[in-house]
Design a protein around this motif. Structure first.
Motif, PDB file in Angstrom:
ATOM      1  N   PRO A 113      82.668 -29.278  23.249  1.00  0.00           N
ATOM      2  CA  PRO A 113      82.432 -27.841  23.431  1.00  0.00           C
ATOM      3  C   PRO A 113      82.480 -27.435  24.902  1.00  0.00           C
ATOM      4  O   PRO A 113      82.121 -28.203  25.805  1.00  0.00           O
ATOM      5  CB  PRO A 113      81.025 -27.637  22.845  1.00  0.00           C
ATOM      6  CG  PRO A 113      80.867 -28.766  21.867  1.00  0.00           C
ATOM      7  CD  PRO A 113      81.568 -29.920  22.512  1.00  0.00           C
ATOM      8  N   ARG A 114      82.906 -26.204  25.121  1.00  0.00           N
ATOM      9  CA  ARG A 114      83.006 -25.671  26.486  1.00  0.00           C
ATOM     10  C   ARG A 114      81.643 -25.257  27.031  1.00  0.00           C
ATOM     11  O   ARG A 114      81.509 -24.974  28.225  1.00  0.00           O
ATOM     12  CB  ARG A 114      83.939 -24.460  26.498  1.00  0.00           C
ATOM     13  CG  ARG A 114      85.373 -24.789  26.085  1.00  0.00           C
ATOM     14  CD  ARG A 114      86.271 -23.576  26.204  1.00  0.00           C
ATOM     15  NE  ARG A 114      85.840 -22.492  25.326  1.00  0.00           N
ATOM     16  CZ  ARG A 114      86.188 -22.372  24.061  1.00  0.00           C
ATOM     17  NH1 ARG A 114      86.963 -23.295  23.493  1.00  0.00           N
ATOM     18  NH2 ARG A 114      85.767 -21.346  23.340  1.00  0.00           N
ATOM     19  N   ILE A 115      80.634 -25.199  26.161  1.00  0.00           N
ATOM     20  CA  ILE A 115      79.285 -24.812  26.567  1.00  0.00           C
ATOM     21  C   ILE A 115      78.292 -25.820  25.996  1.00  0.00           C
ATOM     22  O   ILE A 115      78.613 -26.573  25.066  1.00  0.00           O
ATOM     23  CB  ILE A 115      78.927 -23.395  26.058  1.00  0.00           C
ATOM     24  CG1 ILE A 115      79.074 -23.326  24.517  1.00  0.00           C
ATOM     25  CG2 ILE A 115      79.787 -22.339  26.733  1.00  0.00           C
ATOM     26  CD1 ILE A 115      78.622 -22.019  23.916  1.00  0.00           C
ATOM     27  N   GLN A 116      77.085 -25.844  26.571  1.00  0.00           N
ATOM     28  CA  GLN A 116      76.009 -26.697  26.065  1.00  0.00           C
ATOM     29  C   GLN A 116      74.745 -25.829  25.944  1.00  0.00           C
ATOM     30  O   GLN A 116      73.876 -25.834  26.815  1.00  0.00           O
ATOM     31  CB  GLN A 116      75.784 -27.879  26.997  1.00  0.00           C
ATOM     32  CG  GLN A 116      76.832 -28.963  26.894  1.00  0.00           C
ATOM     33  CD  GLN A 116      76.797 -29.696  25.565  1.00  0.00           C
ATOM     34  OE1 GLN A 116      75.748 -30.119  25.102  1.00  0.00           O
ATOM     35  NE2 GLN A 116      77.945 -29.839  24.934  1.00  0.00           N
ATOM     36  N   PRO A 117      74.632 -25.062  24.867  1.00  0.00           N
ATOM     37  CA  PRO A 117      73.525 -24.119  24.729  1.00  0.00           C
ATOM     38  C   PRO A 117      72.251 -24.790  24.238  1.00  0.00           C
ATOM     39  O   PRO A 117      72.258 -25.929  23.758  1.00  0.00           O
ATOM     40  CB  PRO A 117      74.051 -23.141  23.675  1.00  0.00           C
ATOM     41  CG  PRO A 117      74.928 -24.007  22.807  1.00  0.00           C
ATOM     42  CD  PRO A 117      75.571 -24.993  23.746  1.00  0.00           C
ATOM     43  N   ARG A 118      71.146 -24.080  24.364  1.00  0.00           N
ATOM     44  CA  ARG A 118      69.924 -24.485  23.675  1.00  0.00           C
ATOM     45  C   ARG A 118      70.157 -24.356  22.173  1.00  0.00           C
ATOM     46  O   ARG A 118      70.910 -23.488  21.729  1.00  0.00           O
ATOM     47  CB  ARG A 118      68.757 -23.591  24.073  1.00  0.00           C
ATOM     48  CG  ARG A 118      68.501 -23.487  25.561  1.00  0.00           C
ATOM     49  CD  ARG A 118      67.751 -24.665  26.078  1.00  0.00           C
ATOM     50  NE  ARG A 118      67.512 -24.529  27.523  1.00  0.00           N
ATOM     51  CZ  ARG A 118      67.074 -25.502  28.284  1.00  0.00           C
ATOM     52  NH1 ARG A 118      66.822 -26.707  27.767  1.00  0.00           N
ATOM     53  NH2 ARG A 118      66.869 -25.314  29.569  1.00  0.00           N
ATOM     54  N   GLU A 158      75.955 -30.745  31.465  1.00  0.00           N
ATOM     55  CA  GLU A 158      77.113 -30.057  32.033  1.00  0.00           C
ATOM     56  C   GLU A 158      78.364 -30.409  31.224  1.00  0.00           C
ATOM     57  O   GLU A 158      78.731 -31.586  31.115  1.00  0.00           O
ATOM     58  CB  GLU A 158      77.300 -30.497  33.491  1.00  0.00           C
ATOM     59  CG  GLU A 158      78.566 -29.992  34.142  1.00  0.00           C
ATOM     60  CD  GLU A 158      78.692 -28.483  34.065  1.00  0.00           C
ATOM     61  OE1 GLU A 158      79.766 -28.009  33.626  1.00  0.00           O
ATOM     62  OE2 GLU A 158      77.711 -27.775  34.436  1.00  0.00           O
ATOM     63  N   PRO A 159      79.017 -29.405  30.600  1.00  0.00           N
ATOM     64  CA  PRO A 159      80.177 -29.698  29.741  1.00  0.00           C
ATOM     65  C   PRO A 159      81.271 -30.517  30.430  1.00  0.00           C
ATOM     66  O   PRO A 159      81.930 -31.334  29.784  1.00  0.00           O
ATOM     67  CB  PRO A 159      80.683 -28.302  29.366  1.00  0.00           C
ATOM     68  CG  PRO A 159      79.480 -27.421  29.483  1.00  0.00           C
ATOM     69  CD  PRO A 159      78.686 -27.980  30.624  1.00  0.00           C
ATOM     70  N   PHE A 171      81.333 -27.603  17.266  1.00  0.00           N
ATOM     71  CA  PHE A 171      82.191 -28.721  17.663  1.00  0.00           C
ATOM     72  C   PHE A 171      83.683 -28.468  17.481  1.00  0.00           C
ATOM     73  O   PHE A 171      84.501 -29.294  17.886  1.00  0.00           O
ATOM     74  CB  PHE A 171      81.770 -29.988  16.913  1.00  0.00           C
ATOM     75  CG  PHE A 171      80.487 -30.559  17.434  1.00  0.00           C
ATOM     76  CD1 PHE A 171      80.412 -31.068  18.713  1.00  0.00           C
ATOM     77  CD2 PHE A 171      79.342 -30.549  16.670  1.00  0.00           C
ATOM     78  CE1 PHE A 171      79.234 -31.579  19.219  1.00  0.00           C
ATOM     79  CE2 PHE A 171      78.149 -31.060  17.152  1.00  0.00           C
ATOM     80  CZ  PHE A 171      78.101 -31.569  18.436  1.00  0.00           C
ATOM     81  N   GLU A 172      84.047 -27.332  16.913  1.00  0.00           N
ATOM     82  CA  GLU A 172      85.461 -27.000  16.806  1.00  0.00           C
ATOM     83  C   GLU A 172      85.817 -25.737  17.578  1.00  0.00           C
ATOM     84  O   GLU A 172      86.958 -25.575  18.016  1.00  0.00           O
ATOM     85  CB  GLU A 172      85.864 -26.861  15.339  1.00  0.00           C
ATOM     86  CG  GLU A 172      85.759 -28.172  14.559  1.00  0.00           C
ATOM     87  CD  GLU A 172      86.259 -28.050  13.130  1.00  0.00           C
ATOM     88  OE1 GLU A 172      87.039 -27.118  12.848  1.00  0.00           O
ATOM     89  OE2 GLU A 172      85.858 -28.887  12.303  1.00  0.00           O
ATOM     90  N   GLU A 173      84.811 -24.826  17.746  1.00  0.00           N
ATOM     91  CA  GLU A 173      85.125 -23.534  18.363  1.00  0.00           C
ATOM     92  C   GLU A 173      84.158 -23.167  19.485  1.00  0.00           C
ATOM     93  O   GLU A 173      84.170 -22.021  19.959  1.00  0.00           O
ATOM     94  CB  GLU A 173      85.117 -22.443  17.287  1.00  0.00           C
ATOM     95  CG  GLU A 173      86.118 -22.699  16.166  1.00  0.00           C
ATOM     96  CD  GLU A 173      85.908 -21.782  14.971  1.00  0.00           C
ATOM     97  OE1 GLU A 173      85.050 -20.889  15.068  1.00  0.00           O
ATOM     98  OE2 GLU A 173      86.600 -21.968  13.957  1.00  0.00           O
ATOM     99  N   LEU A 220      75.308 -21.475  20.122  1.00  0.00           N
ATOM    100  CA  LEU A 220      74.181 -21.644  19.201  1.00  0.00           C
ATOM    101  C   LEU A 220      72.923 -20.924  19.672  1.00  0.00           C
ATOM    102  O   LEU A 220      71.978 -20.775  18.891  1.00  0.00           O
ATOM    103  CB  LEU A 220      73.883 -23.132  19.034  1.00  0.00           C
ATOM    104  CG  LEU A 220      75.002 -23.982  18.434  1.00  0.00           C
ATOM    105  CD1 LEU A 220      74.677 -25.465  18.587  1.00  0.00           C
ATOM    106  CD2 LEU A 220      75.216 -23.644  16.965  1.00  0.00           C
ATOM    107  N   ALA A 221      72.901 -20.496  20.931  1.00  0.00           N
ATOM    108  CA  ALA A 221      71.735 -19.795  21.456  1.00  0.00           C
ATOM    109  C   ALA A 221      71.865 -18.284  21.353  1.00  0.00           C
ATOM    110  O   ALA A 221      70.939 -17.556  21.739  1.00  0.00           O
ATOM    111  CB  ALA A 221      71.516 -20.186  22.921  1.00  0.00           C
TER     112      ALA A 221
END
Length: 209
Positions: free
Chosen positions: A83-88, A55-56, A119-121, A125-126
């Motif tokens: 990051p605001r998200i944590q994708p696969r 969870e971000p 890590f910057e934007e 990645l999914a």
């Protein structure tokens, strides 16, 4: 020297900040030893399905970023944002395998762009569209990548890397596996300081003398 005497397999994940933070240390290692050292980046998905993603805004990420990531980033002169998200990350690894196969000279550039984008934007990645856009921004063949991702053409290669890491007993990333003339020569886990990497390679080179 045309053939590397020491090979470092770097098992990493694009959602791991410490893997990104190891980039300048490994670049310095390569600059110091040149062709005597070969570096191979390999896939290690930290949270493959069905494992839950982090969870971000959760306490775990907030704590580790404040306690370890931000201080290390400052020390190494890098800019990282939680990051605001944590994708696969499976598709990002498949994109890297595509680059390594289709145009190896561009693989390092794509890897850095994916790390930096996440890590910057907060790059997703999914999302195959997002990955293709990154590739095209580097003047790579976006259509070829799109097809490779849709077909899962490099999925088995990514899974093979994961299995290789598990066979070596690597549980955390970055996981650095050292080989000397093709023979296993040790493993370091976690982001290593530059001095530690230099000493490890110097010791192995001394064994050759």
């Amino acid at each position: 020297m045309s053939t590397a005497r020491i090979t470092i397999d770097v098992f990493s994940d694009f959602v791991c900040p410490f893997c990104y933070l190891e980039e300048p240390e490994l670049a310095a290692l390569k600059a110091r030893f040149g062709e005597a050292v070969g570096i191979r980046w390999r896939a290690f998905e930290l949270r493959p399905e069905p494992a839950p993603t982090l969870e971000p805004d959760g306490d775990y990420l907030q704590d580790i970023w404040n306690r370890a990531v931000y201080p290390m980033a400052e020390e190494r002169g890098m800019t990282l944002r939680l990051p605001r998200i944590q994708p696969r990350s499976r598709l990002a690894h498949e994109a890297m395998a595509w680059a390594q196969h289709s145009d190896p000279a561009t693989a390092d550039t794509l890897r850095l762009a994916l790390f930096r984008g996440f890590f910057e934007e907060s790059l997703d990645l999914a999302d195959p569209v997002a990955l293709v856009n990154v590739a095209e921004g580097l003047t790579l063949d976006g259509t070829s990548l799109e097809q490779a991702l849709a077909e899962g053409r490099y999925r088995e290669q990514v899974l093979a890397d994961q299995q290789a890491a598990q066979a070596l007993g690597i549980q955390g990333v970055p996981g650095l596996r050292f080989s000397l003339n093709g023979e296993h020569a040790g493993i370091l886990e976690g982001a290593q300081p530059r001095r530690q990497l230099l000493l490890a390679v110097e010791r192995l080179l001394d064994l050759m003398d």
